[in-house]
Scaffold this active site. Structure first.
Site: not given
Length: 423
Positions: A159, A353
Site C-alpha cells: 500500500c 482513490c
C-alpha cells in the site's frame, strides 16, 4: 439461527457488520471481534502524524455504536482458529463458535523483516493511530532540530499511497511553517518507478508524481531493497531490471517514515491450507476460501498476486472502494447460503482513490484495479484535498450511525462528478 463472526473492525469489518445485520435481520446473530475497543479511520493517520488530527477526531468506541444495531462486540485477540470445528480461541481464555467466519483483519505489519525498522527501532509508521502518535512525537523533535527526512516503503509493502501522501503532507506542513528549506527530503521505495503504486501505474501517474516530486524538491530512489536501519542511517540496495544490485546507498536521516512489509496475522496464517506462504487468505471469486467454504475474507488480508513481477517485491493494494465491493459480495453470498440459495455475487475490484498532497491532491480511477483496464483516469487539484477531508467526516459519521449503504460509490463518485461507473 446462524452465527456470523467477523474478525476485525476496520474499514472492511465495520461496514461488513452493518450490512450483514441489515441483510440477515434479528433472526440471525452477528458478532465482531477486534483486538482494540475502538474504530480508527486509517486514511487520516498521515495527518495525525504531523499534528493535523488527533486520536479523538478519527477514532470512536466500538461497543456503543455496534450495540445500537444489535451487533455483538468482543474486545479480544483471536489466538487460534479451529477451522474444522468452527471455533475461535481468544486470548482471554474464551471460545467462540461460528457458522460463518468473515476475516477482515487487515495485515500484520512485518517490521522484523528489515532489521532496525519500525516504532521499536529507528523508523516510524502511519499504519495505525498508535504509530501515527509516535510519529508525531518524533516529528516534533525534528522541527526543533532540522535535518534530512526519509519517507517511503519497504520490500513487500502493498500500500504505497500513504507514503506518497505523507511525503507531500510533510512538505506542505514545513512550507506552512516557513522552514521547508532546512529539510532535505528523499523518497525511498521498493516500486520500480515513481507512481507505480503497486498497480503498474494508473494513467500517467508516473509522469504526474515525478513532476510533483521535482516541484517539491523531493529526491527519490526506486527499486530500493531496504536491508537494515540504524540510528540516523538507512541502508538499501538499488536493484536493476534483472534483480541485481545496481548501487548501494547509505541514506542519512533525522526523521524516517517507512511503510513496512505486510503479512497475514498469526492466527489466520497458522490455519492449514487457508493462506498463501505470506499468510494472506486465499479466496475464490465469491470471496470464499476453497478449503473451508464457510470462511470468507475481504480487504488487505486476502491473497492477490502482484500486478507484475518487479525487481524488488511489491504487493497489490486493496483500496477502499475495492474493499467495499468485496464486503458486499461476502454479505450477499453468506445471506444466500443461509437462505438455501447458491451464492453467486462477485466483487468488481474497481479502484477509486483520493490521495491527499497536503494542500492539493490526486484522484485515481482504475477499472478494474488490476490491468488491463477499461478506465485509467487521474486528475489533480485542490478539490481532491477538500474531498478527502469531506469523505473522512462523512465515513466516520456513517460508521457511527450504522449505515449499510455503499459509501464510496455514493459519495466519492459524486464529488468527482461521475454519475455512475461503467461496467
Amino acid at each position: 439461527m446462524a452465527h456470523v463472526v467477523i474478525l476485525g473492525a476496520g474499514t472492511g469489518g465495520m461496514p461488513c457488520a452493518y450490512e450483514m445485520k441489515a441483510e440477515l435481520g434479528k433472526e440471525h446473530e452477528v458478532t465482531i471481534i477486534n483486538s482494540n475497543d475502538y474504530f480508527q479511520f486509517v486514511p487520516s493517520n498521515p495527518w495525525a502524524a504531523v499534528g493535523w488530527r488527533d486520536r479523538k477526531s478519527i477514532t470512536f468506541p466500538l461497543e456503543k455504536y455496534l450495540s445500537n444495531k444489535k451487533i455483538n462486540f468482543i474486545c479480544a485477540t483471536v489466538n487460534k482458529i479451529d477451522a474444522k470445528a468452527n471455533k475461535l480461541g481468544l486470548d482471554n481464555g474464551d471460545n467462540v463458535d461460528y457458522d460463518y467466519l468473515v476475516i477482515t483483519t487487515g495485515p500484520r505489519l512485518a517490521f522484523e523483516e528489515v532489521e532496525g525498522s519500525g516504532p521499536d527501532g529507528h523508523t516510524v509508521s502511519v499504519c495505525t493511530i498508535d504509530h501515527a502518535e509516535k510519529a508525531w512525537e518524533e516529528y516534533q523533535k525534528v522541527l526543533d532540530n532540522p535535518g534530512p527526512i526519509v519517507i517511503g516503503a519497504m520490500p513487500f509493502a502493498s500500500c504505497f499511497g500513504p507514503a506518497y501522501e505523507f511525503a507531500f503532507i510533510v512538505d506542505a506542513d514545513l512550507r506552512k511553517r516557513g522552514i521547508r528549506n532546512k529539510y532535505p527530503m528523499k523518497f525511498v521505495t521498493s516500486e520500480p518507478y515513481i507512481g507505480h503504486l503497486g498497480l503498474g501505474g494508473v494513467g500517467d501517474s508516473k509522469g504526474m508524481l515525478e513532476s510533483e516530486m521535482r516541484n517539491h524538491h523531493i529526491d527519490w530512489i526506486v527499486n530500493a531493497k531496504t536491508t537494515r536501519v540504524e540510528d540516523g542511517k538507512l541502508f538499501c540496495d538499488e536493484m536493476n531490471e534483472d534483480g541485481e544490485v545496481k548501487k548501494q546507498h547509505e541514506v542519512d536521516f533525522d526523521f524516517a517514515m517507512m511503510l513496512p512489509a505486510f503479512k497475514g496475522v498469526d492466527a489466520v496464517a497458522n490455519v492449514p491450507e487457508l493462506c498463501n506462504p505470506r499468510g494472506f487468505v486465499m479466496v475464490d471469486k465469491l470471496h470464499r476460501n476453497p478449503k473451508y467454504t464457510n470462511i470468507y475474507s475481504g480487504g488487505v488480508c486476502i491473497a492477490i498476486p502482484p500486478v507484475e513481477v518487479t525487481p524488488v517485491p511489491t504487493g497489490t493494494p486493496k483500496t477502499g472502494y475495492m474493499i467495499e465491493s468485496m464486503i458486499s459480495s461476502i454479505v450477499h453470498n453468506i445471506s444466500d447460503e443461509i437462505h438455501g440459495k447458491e451464492p453467486s455475487t462477485g466483487a468488481t475490484w474497481n479502484a477509486i482513490c483520493l490521495a491527499d498532497m497536503g494542500d492539493t491532491g490526486a484522484a485515481f480511477v482504475a477499472i478494474p484495479q488490476i490491468p488491463p483496464r477499461n478506465v485509467a483516469w487521474i486528475k489533480k487539484g485542490k478539490w481532491v484535498h477538500m474531498a478527502k477531508i469531506a469523505f473522512e467526516k462523512y465515513f466516520i459519521r456513517k460508521m457511527k450511525k450504522g449505515t449499510s449503504e455503499p459509501l464510496y460509490e455514493k459519495h466519492i463518485l459524486k464529488m468527482m462528478g461521475i454519475e455512475k461507473l461503467p461496467k
